[in-house]
Design an enzyme around this catalytic site. Structure first.
Site, PDB file in Angstrom:
ATOM      1  N   LYS A   3      -9.524  -2.158   2.008  1.00  0.00           N
ATOM      2  CA  LYS A   3      -9.155  -0.990   2.822  1.00  0.00           C
ATOM      3  C   LYS A   3      -9.940   0.250   2.399  1.00  0.00           C
ATOM      4  O   LYS A   3     -10.332   1.053   3.243  1.00  0.00           O
ATOM      5  CB  LYS A   3      -7.654  -0.732   2.707  1.00  0.00           C
ATOM      6  CG  LYS A   3      -6.777  -1.911   3.116  1.00  0.00           C
ATOM      7  CD  LYS A   3      -7.026  -2.324   4.527  1.00  0.00           C
ATOM      8  CE  LYS A   3      -6.000  -3.350   4.982  1.00  0.00           C
ATOM      9  NZ  LYS A   3      -6.293  -3.806   6.356  1.00  0.00           N
ATOM     10  N   TYR A  53      -1.311  -3.447  -6.943  1.00  0.00           N
ATOM     11  CA  TYR A  53      -1.123  -4.144  -5.661  1.00  0.00           C
ATOM     12  C   TYR A  53      -2.433  -4.223  -4.875  1.00  0.00           C
ATOM     13  O   TYR A  53      -3.135  -3.202  -4.724  1.00  0.00           O
ATOM     14  CB  TYR A  53      -0.025  -3.463  -4.814  1.00  0.00           C
ATOM     15  CG  TYR A  53      -0.047  -4.036  -3.424  1.00  0.00           C
ATOM     16  CD1 TYR A  53       0.486  -5.302  -3.176  1.00  0.00           C
ATOM     17  CD2 TYR A  53      -0.708  -3.387  -2.381  1.00  0.00           C
ATOM     18  CE1 TYR A  53       0.373  -5.882  -1.925  1.00  0.00           C
ATOM     19  CE2 TYR A  53      -0.819  -3.952  -1.136  1.00  0.00           C
ATOM     20  CZ  TYR A  53      -0.274  -5.204  -0.908  1.00  0.00           C
ATOM     21  OH  TYR A  53      -0.399  -5.783   0.316  1.00  0.00           O
ATOM     22  N   HIS A  91     -10.588  -1.919  11.917  1.00  0.00           N
ATOM     23  CA  HIS A  91      -9.496  -2.775  11.429  1.00  0.00           C
ATOM     24  C   HIS A  91      -9.266  -3.893  12.453  1.00  0.00           C
ATOM     25  O   HIS A  91      -8.302  -3.876  13.195  1.00  0.00           O
ATOM     26  CB  HIS A  91      -8.246  -1.903  11.269  1.00  0.00           C
ATOM     27  CG  HIS A  91      -7.120  -2.554  10.545  1.00  0.00           C
ATOM     28  ND1 HIS A  91      -5.821  -2.104  10.644  1.00  0.00           N
ATOM     29  CD2 HIS A  91      -7.077  -3.611   9.702  1.00  0.00           C
ATOM     30  CE1 HIS A  91      -5.034  -2.855   9.893  1.00  0.00           C
ATOM     31  NE2 HIS A  91      -5.767  -3.774   9.317  1.00  0.00           N
ATOM     32  N   ARG A  94       0.842  -1.180   0.000  1.00  0.00           N
ATOM     33  CA  ARG A  94       0.000   0.000   0.000  1.00  0.00           C
ATOM     34  C   ARG A  94       0.881   1.236   0.000  1.00  0.00           C
ATOM     35  O   ARG A  94       1.924   1.262   0.649  1.00  0.00           O
ATOM     36  CB  ARG A  94      -0.882   0.026   1.252  1.00  0.00           C
ATOM     37  CG  ARG A  94      -2.035  -0.949   1.210  1.00  0.00           C
ATOM     38  CD  ARG A  94      -2.940  -0.808   2.410  1.00  0.00           C
ATOM     39  NE  ARG A  94      -2.292  -1.231   3.647  1.00  0.00           N
ATOM     40  CZ  ARG A  94      -1.810  -0.419   4.562  1.00  0.00           C
ATOM     41  NH1 ARG A  94      -1.919   0.881   4.425  1.00  0.00           N
ATOM     42  NH2 ARG A  94      -1.236  -0.891   5.646  1.00  0.00           N
ATOM     43  N   ASP A 130      -9.379  -9.365   9.438  1.00  0.00           N
ATOM     44  CA  ASP A 130      -8.863  -8.022   9.135  1.00  0.00           C
ATOM     45  C   ASP A 130      -9.852  -6.891   9.396  1.00  0.00           C
ATOM     46  O   ASP A 130      -9.439  -5.820   9.809  1.00  0.00           O
ATOM     47  CB  ASP A 130      -8.406  -7.973   7.669  1.00  0.00           C
ATOM     48  CG  ASP A 130      -7.518  -6.783   7.353  1.00  0.00           C
ATOM     49  OD1 ASP A 130      -6.659  -6.452   8.189  1.00  0.00           O
ATOM     50  OD2 ASP A 130      -7.678  -6.178   6.276  1.00  0.00           O
ATOM     51  N   SER A 136      -1.047  -3.333  11.257  1.00  0.00           N
ATOM     52  CA  SER A 136      -0.712  -4.267  10.183  1.00  0.00           C
ATOM     53  C   SER A 136       0.541  -5.059  10.563  1.00  0.00           C
ATOM     54  O   SER A 136       1.445  -4.514  11.191  1.00  0.00           O
ATOM     55  CB  SER A 136      -0.444  -3.505   8.879  1.00  0.00           C
ATOM     56  OG  SER A 136      -1.554  -2.711   8.555  1.00  0.00           O
ATOM     57  N   CYS A 176       0.993  -7.499  12.754  1.00  0.00           N
ATOM     58  CA  CYS A 176       1.182  -7.846  14.165  1.00  0.00           C
ATOM     59  C   CYS A 176       0.474  -9.153  14.517  1.00  0.00           C
ATOM     60  O   CYS A 176       0.223  -9.437  15.687  1.00  0.00           O
ATOM     61  CB  CYS A 176       0.685  -6.725  15.080  1.00  0.00           C
ATOM     62  SG  CYS A 176       1.841  -5.366  15.253  1.00  0.00           S
ATOM     63  N   ARG A 198       1.669 -12.266  -0.765  1.00  0.00           N
ATOM     64  CA  ARG A 198       0.334 -12.518  -0.216  1.00  0.00           C
ATOM     65  C   ARG A 198      -0.313 -13.788  -0.757  1.00  0.00           C
ATOM     66  O   ARG A 198       0.029 -14.262  -1.842  1.00  0.00           O
ATOM     67  CB  ARG A 198      -0.585 -11.341  -0.591  1.00  0.00           C
ATOM     68  CG  ARG A 198      -0.150 -10.011  -0.027  1.00  0.00           C
ATOM     69  CD  ARG A 198      -0.660  -9.829   1.370  1.00  0.00           C
ATOM     70  NE  ARG A 198      -0.162  -8.610   2.006  1.00  0.00           N
ATOM     71  CZ  ARG A 198      -0.806  -7.998   2.992  1.00  0.00           C
ATOM     72  NH1 ARG A 198      -1.949  -8.444   3.437  1.00  0.00           N
ATOM     73  NH2 ARG A 198      -0.290  -6.932   3.561  1.00  0.00           N
TER      74      ARG A 198
END
Ligand code: OXD
Ligand code: MN
Length: 589
Positions: free
Chosen positions: A206, A197, A226, A69, A277, A248, A250, A375
């Site tokens: 998002k 992406y 989130h 991102r 997510d 993000s 974690c 990913r």
């Protein structure tokens, strides 16, 4: 395919600007999937993987300059700068449309424009929202077919006048200098150009489900967060659902799919994954908070995922999965760093170059087979721990909310807020320290309130206010906790083993919700009383639990100063309740 005049007019207007050779509506059928895959394989946009070992799986590489991102190119285009707030990039809508129009103009010449009607949330759910994404990328279509619910049923629900988010995407020339991710909350519109992406182009994720949805949630009285959603089933069969926000990278996906550790297994716990997510949460008629996962797929980070760290994820991605920027093995399967052994002897790396272990670049650094942000895109339904309520129109009732981050010295393993307002303050001051894997100074603290810093579609001070307001509407708000799996000893080693052992902490959380777990009151909140966390089957070094729960006054005083600095960016807009909580904490120390 649609009888919706406004939708037709918008598609025509966008086609007039982008000039595709033709327009194709996505119906969600399996014939369509086959056709699109065949076409993408023929142009090299995707590679079909070994169909015996990975049935239905595809491989894709993004441009080398387009692998994550791009927060610096992501804008909230509200009419007033103050409505975007101090934590977002802002551009006036007029200027943003003009800039982007120049790049979108003729960008689809020689290409097909795909129209994807998609639903975030189960189709027809009162919690759900509909979007339509126009894109010139088959890769985007194939991903959206996994990540959202697409096709005819969505158009039927939309009928001739339903509301929808207008999502426009073009790869254009993938030039990073002509790349923008633009959100127009006041127009319910997203324009993304110049990227391929996932986080920039799967506009349901998002862009819609967090940035636009957080704006809509404030207007309509709900919350877009989130957060992962998981259910913990106890031995009697009762399930407690929790939602958790971590920055993000974690470990949200790992926690959402956790398998009970050996010592607790015989107690009979089971974990049910609802989402990894994003959570959309509303107060239902019973006055409590309910959540749905608006997505239908996982878009997870591959490196670090293996049969030890996340066996359920590994089981999920054995079929019908799209792998992006991982290592392509010679047998047509895939691998990534910190994946399952063995390390392959050779392969083609994420940039399309021959690779073998130990290969070094000109700078002497090892060359990775997979990009660190490689990913997998996989349907949630393939996850062995998927909750049977994932398609339920009202989702699941949320009993606890967890915030968390990486803090080497500051935060104890777990603590509980005194009440909702105190919990909102804990979320608003959430932060994580950078690891070696991240860009920036090692150990530097990055404030990331509610893990929403890059995803809040409006002024974050108003977002805190909205959280406080929601608390006043609930009959029984969820208990709020803060967890830190990453506390370190003086020698830098981690004090807590993490992964499946985190269930021990969740068990305490669950028992707190029911009022049966013992706790000790401290200045920062309630921490587990001695021996309140069940450690059966886990031997920590002597004194480790004490260190894990220790509250270091000097560290907290430093933290309070840093919080004051952070609050300054919001000026007078910061809710007084947040400042009051900050002052109370100072006083308690
Ligand atoms: C994600 C992120 O991709 O948070 O989920 O960056
Ligand atoms: Mn995320």
């Amino acid at each position: 395919m649609t009888i919706h005049p406004k939708l037709k007019r918008w598609v025509n207007a966008m086609a007039k600007m982008c000039h595709p050779d033709n327009i194709v509506w996505i119906d969600g059928s399996s014939e369509e999937k086959e056709r699109l895959e065949r076409e993408a394989v023929s142009t090299g946009e995707v590679i079909r993987l070994n169909q015996e070992k990975l049935p239905g799986c595809l491989y894709h590489r993004t441009d080398a300059n387009d692998v994550a991102r791009t927060e610096h190119l992501t804008y909230i285009c509200a009419k007033r700068k103050a409505d975007a707030g101090p934590t977002n990039n802002w551009m006036h809508p007029k200027e943003a449309y003009k800039k982007a129009r120049d790049i979108f103009s003729n960008s689809m010449a020689g290409r097909t424009m795909y129209c994807i009607p998609f639903s975030m949330g189960p189709i027809g759910s009162p919690f759900g929202k509909i979007g339509v994404e126009l894109t010139d990328s088959i890769y985007v279509v194939l991903n959206m077919r996994i990540m959202t619910r697409v096709g005819r049923d969505v158009l039927e629900t939309l009928n001739d006048s339903g509301e929808f988010t207008k999502c426009l995407h073009s790869k254009a020339d993938l030039n990073a200098d002509r790349r923008f991710i633009l959100h127009f909350p006041e127009d319910n519109t997203i324009w993304s150009v110049g990227s391929g992406y996932g986080g920039n182009v799967l506009l349901g994720k998002k862009c819609l489900a967090l940035r636009i949805a957080s704006y809509l949630g404030r207007q309509e009285g709900w919350m877009a967060e989130h957060m992962l959603i998981m259910g913990i089933e106890d031995p009697s069969g009762h399930i407690v659902y929790i939602a958790a926000a971590f920055p993000s990278a974690c470990g949200k996906t790992n926690l959402a799919m956790l398998l009970p550790p050996e010592g607790l297994k015989k107690k009979g716990y089971r974990i049910w994954t609802v989402g990894d997510d994003i959570a959309w949460m509303r107060i239902d008629t019973d006055g409590t908070l309910w959540a749905i996962n608006p997505e239908a797929g996982f878009f997870g980070v591959a490196p670090g995922t293996n049969s030890k760290s996340n066996p359920n994820a590994m089981a999920t991605i054995q079929k019908n999965t799209i792998f992006t920027n991982v290592l392509l093995k010679m047998d047509g399967t895939v691998w990534w760093e910190d994946g399952d052994p063995p390390i392959p002897e050779d392969g083609i790396d994420w940039r399309g170059r021959p690779w073998r272990p130990g290969l070094k670049g000109e700078d002497g650094n090892p060359i990775k087979g997979a990009h660190p942000n490689a990913r997998f895109t996989a349907p949630v339904y393939q996850c062995p721990s998927i909750s049977n309520r994932v398609d339920h129109h009202h989702g699941v009732p949320i009993s606890a909310i967890l915030f968390g981050g990486r803090r080497a010295l500051l935060s104890p393993l777990v603590y509980e807020a005194f009440n909702w307002q105190h919990g909102v303050y804990i979320g608003a001051t959430m932060a994580s320290e950078r690891t070696a894997a991240q860009y920036g100074k090692l150990g530097e603290v990055r404030r990331d309130p509610m893990a929403m810093l890059p995803f809040c579609g409006y002024n974050m001070a108003d977002y805190f206010r909205h959280w406080l307001y929601m608390g006043t509407l609930m009959k029984r708000p969820p208990n709020i906790f803060h967890v830190n799996w990453f506390r370190q000893d003086t020698d830098g080693g981690y004090l807590w083993p993490g992964y499946s052992e985190n269930l021990r902490v969740l068990e305490w959380v669950m028992d707190r919700v029911r009022g049966t777990a013992r706790a000790e009151k401290t200045p920062i909140g309630y921490i587990p009383a001695q021996e309140a966390i069940d450690m059966t089957g886990l031997e920590l070094p002597k004194g480790a639990m004490r260190k894990l729960l220790d509250i270091n006054r000097a560290e907290w005083l430093k933290e309070l100063d840093e919080q004051s600095e952070f609050f300054k960016i919001f000026g007078d807009a910061l809710p007084k309740e947040i400042l009051a909580e900050h002052e109370s904490l100072k006083r308690r120390f």
